[in-house]
Design a protein around this motif. Structure first.
Motif, PDB file in Angstrom:
ATOM      1  N   ALA A   1      52.223  76.018  -6.459  1.00 51.73           N
ATOM      2  CA  ALA A   1      51.604  76.096  -4.242  1.00 51.73           C
ATOM      3  C   ALA A   1      51.411  75.697  -3.429  1.00 51.73           C
ATOM      4  CB  ALA A   1      51.604  77.687  -5.467  1.00 51.73           C
TER       5      ALA A   1
ATOM      6  N   GLY B   1      56.554  73.319  -3.575  1.00 53.85           N
ATOM      7  CA  GLY B   1      56.369  75.181  -4.273  1.00 53.85           C
ATOM      8  C   GLY B   1      56.058  75.885  -2.928  1.00 53.85           C
TER       9      GLY B   1
ATOM     10  N   VAL C   1      53.733  80.299  -9.655  1.00 52.18           N
ATOM     11  CA  VAL C   1      52.600  80.374 -10.302  1.00 52.18           C
ATOM     12  C   VAL C   1      51.318  78.907  -9.879  1.00 52.18           C
ATOM     13  CG1 VAL C   1      51.906  80.243 -12.618  1.00 52.18           C
ATOM     14  CG2 VAL C   1      54.092  80.746 -12.212  1.00 52.18           C
TER      15      VAL C   1
ATOM     16  N   GLY D   1      48.073  73.541  -2.874  1.00 52.85           N
ATOM     17  CA  GLY D   1      47.678  72.229  -3.123  1.00 52.85           C
ATOM     18  C   GLY D   1      46.707  71.266  -2.411  1.00 52.85           C
TER      19      GLY D   1
ATOM     20  N   PRO E   1      41.014  64.126   3.776  1.00 55.28           N
ATOM     21  CA  PRO E   1      41.236  64.411   4.940  1.00 55.28           C
ATOM     22  C   PRO E   1      42.919  64.972   5.591  1.00 55.28           C
ATOM     23  CG  PRO E   1      40.749  62.501   5.079  1.00 55.28           C
ATOM     24  CD  PRO E   1      40.639  62.787   4.085  1.00 55.28           C
TER      25      PRO E   1
ATOM     26  N   TYR F   1      51.815  77.285 -15.606  1.00 54.57           N
ATOM     27  CA  TYR F   1      53.194  78.132 -15.621  1.00 54.57           C
ATOM     28  C   TYR F   1      53.470  78.019 -17.205  1.00 54.57           C
ATOM     29  CZ  TYR F   1      55.523  73.797 -17.661  1.00 54.57           C
ATOM     30  OH  TYR F   1      55.899  72.679 -18.556  1.00 54.57           O
TER      31      TYR F   1
ATOM     32  N   PRO G   1      52.014  67.463 -12.937  1.00 51.62           N
ATOM     33  CA  PRO G   1      52.350  66.142 -13.062  1.00 51.62           C
ATOM     34  C   PRO G   1      53.771  66.406 -14.384  1.00 51.62           C
ATOM     35  CG  PRO G   1      49.942  66.636 -13.165  1.00 51.62           C
ATOM     36  CD  PRO G   1      51.083  67.948 -12.945  1.00 51.62           C
TER      37      PRO G   1
ATOM     38  N   GLY H   1      57.649  66.967  -5.334  1.00 59.09           N
ATOM     39  CA  GLY H   1      57.090  67.001  -5.298  1.00 59.09           C
ATOM     40  C   GLY H   1      55.746  65.192  -5.855  1.00 59.09           C
TER      41      GLY H   1
ATOM     42  N   TYR I   1      53.499  57.889  -4.303  1.00 60.56           N
ATOM     43  CA  TYR I   1      52.843  58.340  -2.870  1.00 60.56           C
ATOM     44  C   TYR I   1      53.463  59.113  -1.331  1.00 60.56           C
ATOM     45  CZ  TYR I   1      49.773  59.535   0.930  1.00 60.56           C
ATOM     46  OH  TYR I   1      49.222  60.309   1.891  1.00 60.56           O
TER      47      TYR I   1
ATOM     48  N   ASN J   1      53.881  61.418   1.773  1.00 62.36           N
ATOM     49  CA  ASN J   1      53.448  62.470   2.748  1.00 62.36           C
ATOM     50  C   ASN J   1      53.656  63.433   3.019  1.00 62.36           C
ATOM     51  OD1 ASN J   1      51.423  60.686   4.735  1.00 62.36           O
ATOM     52  ND2 ASN J   1      53.770  59.457   5.003  1.00 62.36           N
TER      53      ASN J   1
ATOM     54  N   VAL K   1      57.662  65.980   1.135  1.00 62.21           N
ATOM     55  CA  VAL K   1      57.861  66.760   0.350  1.00 62.21           C
ATOM     56  C   VAL K   1      58.542  67.642   1.156  1.00 62.21           C
ATOM     57  CG1 VAL K   1      56.223  68.258  -1.306  1.00 62.21           C
ATOM     58  CG2 VAL K   1      55.144  66.278  -0.558  1.00 62.21           C
TER      59      VAL K   1
HETATM   60  C1  LIG Z   1      43.371  61.321  -0.353  1.00 65.47           C
HETATM   61  C2  LIG Z   1      44.293  62.135   0.583  1.00 65.47           C
HETATM   62  C3  LIG Z   1      44.792  62.101   1.832  1.00 65.47           C
HETATM   63  C4  LIG Z   1      45.963  62.509   2.617  1.00 65.47           C
HETATM   64  N1  LIG Z   1      46.394  62.759   3.202  1.00 65.47           N
HETATM   65  C5  LIG Z   1      47.741  63.468   4.302  1.00 65.47           C
HETATM   66  C6  LIG Z   1      47.491  63.172   6.177  1.00 65.47           C
HETATM   67  O1  LIG Z   1      46.753  62.638   6.473  1.00 65.47           O
HETATM   68  N2  LIG Z   1      48.807  62.853   5.455  1.00 65.47           N
HETATM   69  C7  LIG Z   1      50.501  63.505   4.800  1.00 65.47           C
HETATM   70  O2  LIG Z   1      51.240  63.445   5.106  1.00 65.47           O
HETATM   71  N3  LIG Z   1      50.133  63.558   3.712  1.00 65.47           N
HETATM   72  C8  LIG Z   1      48.740  63.820   3.479  1.00 65.47           C
HETATM   73  N4  LIG Z   1      48.568  62.633   1.674  1.00 65.47           N
HETATM   74  C9  LIG Z   1      49.599  63.278   0.668  1.00 65.47           C
HETATM   75  C10 LIG Z   1      49.783  64.749   0.694  1.00 65.47           C
HETATM   76  O3  LIG Z   1      48.489  65.251   0.143  1.00 65.47           O
HETATM   77  C11 LIG Z   1      50.955  65.765  -0.030  1.00 65.47           C
HETATM   78  O4  LIG Z   1      51.859  64.626   0.787  1.00 65.47           O
HETATM   79  C12 LIG Z   1      51.186  67.068  -0.260  1.00 65.47           C
HETATM   80  O5  LIG Z   1      49.802  67.168  -0.803  1.00 65.47           O
HETATM   81  C13 LIG Z   1      52.215  67.057  -1.387  1.00 65.47           C
HETATM   82  O6  LIG Z   1      52.265  68.406  -2.039  1.00 65.47           O
HETATM   83  P1  LIG Z   1      53.321  68.933  -2.812  1.00 65.47           P
HETATM   84  O7  LIG Z   1      53.512  70.453  -3.175  1.00 65.47           O
HETATM   85  O8  LIG Z   1      53.871  67.952  -3.691  1.00 65.47           O
HETATM   86  O9  LIG Z   1      51.602  68.746  -4.331  1.00 65.47           O
HETATM   87  P2  LIG Z   1      50.476  69.680  -4.515  1.00 65.47           P
HETATM   88  O10 LIG Z   1      50.080  68.698  -3.202  1.00 65.47           O
HETATM   89  O11 LIG Z   1      49.362  68.695  -5.451  1.00 65.47           O
HETATM   90  O12 LIG Z   1      50.492  70.717  -4.986  1.00 65.47           O
HETATM   91  C14 LIG Z   1      51.213  71.181  -6.061  1.00 65.47           C
HETATM   92  C15 LIG Z   1      50.509  72.183  -6.990  1.00 65.47           C
HETATM   93  O13 LIG Z   1      50.781  72.288  -8.170  1.00 65.47           O
HETATM   94  C16 LIG Z   1      49.977  72.894  -8.881  1.00 65.47           C
HETATM   95  N5  LIG Z   1      50.428  72.438 -10.688  1.00 65.47           N
HETATM   96  C17 LIG Z   1      50.285  71.378 -11.546  1.00 65.47           C
HETATM   97  N6  LIG Z   1      50.183  71.455 -12.469  1.00 65.47           N
HETATM   98  C18 LIG Z   1      50.876  72.787 -12.673  1.00 65.47           C
HETATM   99  C19 LIG Z   1      50.911  73.380 -13.779  1.00 65.47           C
HETATM  100  N7  LIG Z   1      51.476  73.238 -14.494  1.00 65.47           N
HETATM  101  N8  LIG Z   1      51.155  75.085 -13.327  1.00 65.47           N
HETATM  102  C20 LIG Z   1      50.980  75.379 -11.954  1.00 65.47           C
HETATM  103  N9  LIG Z   1      50.618  75.107 -11.262  1.00 65.47           N
HETATM  104  C21 LIG Z   1      50.552  73.708 -11.032  1.00 65.47           C
HETATM  105  C22 LIG Z   1      48.601  71.659  -8.484  1.00 65.47           C
HETATM  106  O14 LIG Z   1      47.381  72.318  -9.043  1.00 65.47           O
HETATM  107  C23 LIG Z   1      48.677  72.148  -7.463  1.00 65.47           C
HETATM  108  O15 LIG Z   1      48.408  73.548  -6.099  1.00 65.47           O
HETATM  109  C24 LIG Z   1      47.775  62.566   1.013  1.00 65.47           C
HETATM  110  C25 LIG Z   1      46.984  62.482  -0.782  1.00 65.47           C
HETATM  111  C26 LIG Z   1      46.120  62.272  -0.385  1.00 65.47           C
HETATM  112  C27 LIG Z   1      45.754  61.759  -1.962  1.00 65.47           C
END
Ligand SMILES: Cc1cc2nc3c(=O)[nH]c(=O)nc-3n(C[C@H](O)[C@H](O)[C@H](O)COP(=O)(O)OP(=O)(O)OC[C@H]3O[C@@H](n4cnc5c(N)ncnc54)[C@H](O)[C@@H]3O)c2cc1C
Length: 362
Positions: A10, A14, A32, A40, A58, A217, A234, A337, A344, A346, A350
């Motif tokens: 989420a 998600g 889930v 996230g 941050p 999940y 992952p 994601g 990596y 931003n 995503v």
């Molecule tokens: C330190 C840091 C700073 C950052 N700063 C910036 C910024 O300033 N600006 C910017 O644009 N981007 C930034 N980013 C990038 C940003 O964090 C990501 O773009 C964003 O969080 C990605 O969203 P996501 O949904 O792909 O992943 P996530 O936010 O990681 O969401 C994935 C979710 O899936 C869940 N999950 C994993 N496995 C399972 C499973 N088996 N079952 C159920 N749930 C599960 C996880 O718990 C998580 O909540 C930064 C990244 C880092 C590491």
């Protein structure tokens, strides 16, 4: 339980897809999430002192993608925060990226844009080929600025010096020949007025979306009937690590609440050469919050732990490609994601990816 879409995770990926599917298809979604919260890595919350802070480092939203910005504006207003980053070098506070202001403070002299260009031309190392991250930097700004700003910061961040890292880690080094001290120059930037988590709550507030927290999940997949799975976790975990574990650089965050109104002069202050931590974040700057106390966060890079940064090395990408091939064989399972794509990304990238996938699902 019977749903149309099962979504694992989420975060931005998600929640965007859950929202689109629930509102545009009028289809049932089971969302889930392993953690005990949505959002996230951008999850923010009020701590015990009533200060709004971010749990995973941050996060500042910035984009040039108008459709992504317009989409998110449906769920939040923005607080107009403009991100600035200070680095402490030679005991001085200077702005990043390097600009006229940075150079004047560092060298106690005036620079015009032309003089700065000339300075870099004289100091840059002329190389035939850019082989690694060090080459990217020294070929533009020379050895001294490389030593002051990049060498030790990179060692702390990645555990290795820039000459062992792919050029893409530093990509094109942003150096400015003006006095623009903003960290991001994107057309749209800021922090959701009431925080990221509130924005996500509004995105998934829909009768078609059922949220299950603190659940992997896999714990429920056999007891749920679904047509399609959207997976944002992952990719190596999905395939039971059949090609080995994908390596990540991790982070540890140490929070401190101080009895003072303000601790530092910017939301983020980097320490390239001193201490074991890379930077200190003071969240009040982001949220423009008035409070007699302030919470700061020290960021320590780690070799092991939660997955934060995919390791930018060819051998890691090769492992990912093997997983990708397996993923491409599957019908009705979509990988999206930062974790599922081992990249990596931003936040705006995503969201853009999620909106694109939604179009493909139609
Ligand atoms: C330190 C840091 C700073 C950052 N700063 C910036 C910024 O300033 N600006 C910017 O644009 N981007 C930034 N980013 C990038 C940003 O964090 C990501 O773009 C964003 O969080 C990605 O969203 P996501 O949904 O792909 O992943 P996530 O936010 O990681 O969401 C994935 C979710 O899936 C869940 N999950 C994993 N496995 C399972 C499973 N088996 N079952 C159920 N749930 C599960 C996880 O718990 C998580 O909540 C930064 C990244 C880092 C590491």
């Amino acid at each position: 339980m019977k749903v149309d879409f099962l979504i694992a995770g989420a975060g931005f990926a998600g929640c965007t897809l859950a929202e689109r599917i629930a509102t545009q298809f009028d289809k049932k979604v089971l969302l889930v999430e392993t953690r005990n919260h949505i959002g996230g890595n951008t999850y923010d919350y009020y701590n015990e002192d009533g200060l709004l802070i971010q749990k995973y480092g941050p996060h500042i939203f910035h984009t040039n993608l108008k459709d992504v910005w317009d989409y998110l504006c449906r769920f939040t207003e923005w607080n107009g925060y403009i991100h600035r980053v200070i680095a402490v070098v030679r005991g001085k506070e200077v702005y990043l990226p390097i600009n006229l202001d940075t150079m004047e403070r560092l060298y106690d002299r005036k620079f015009t844009s032309e003089e700065l260009e000339e300075y870099f031309e004289q100091h840059r190392v002329k190389l035939d080929k850019i082989r690694n991250s060090r080459d990217v930097v020294v070929s533009q700004v020379g050895e001294e600025l490389y030593d002051l700003f990049f060498k030790n910061y990179t060692k702390k961040q990645w555990g290795i010096y820039p000459d062992e890292l792919d050029p893409e880690v530093t990509k094109r080094l942003p150096v400015r020949f003006n006095r623009d001290t903003r960290y991001f120059t994107d057309a749209y930037q800021g922090i959701p007025k009431h925080g990221f988590t509130r924005m996500f709550e509004r995105m998934i507030d829909n009768k078609n979306i059922h949220l299950l927290l603190k659940t992997d999940y896999r714990e429920i997949i056999d007891s749920v009937e679904y047509n399609k799975l959207i997976y944002t976790g992952p990719i190596d975990y999905y395939f039971d690590y059949m090609f080995g574990k994908l390596p990540y650089r991790s982070l540890d965050f140490k929070f401190e609440t101080l009895d003072m109104e303000k601790y530092q002069n910017a939301g983020v202050v980097n320490y390239p050469n001193d201490y074991n931590y890379t930077r200190i974040t003071e969240f009040k700057h982001f949220y423009l919050q008035q409070h007699q106390k302030t919470t700061i966060c020290y960021e320590y890079p780690l070799a092991e732990g939660d997955p934060y940064y995919p390791i930018p090395k060819p051998e890691c990408r090769e492992i990912y490609q093997k997983y990708r091939k397996e993923a491409d064989k599957l019908r009705s399972v979509y990988f999206i994601g930062r974790l599922a794509q081992y990249k990596y990304l931003n936040m705006d990238q995503v969201v853009a990816g999620a909106l694109k996938l939604f179009e493909e699902l139609i």
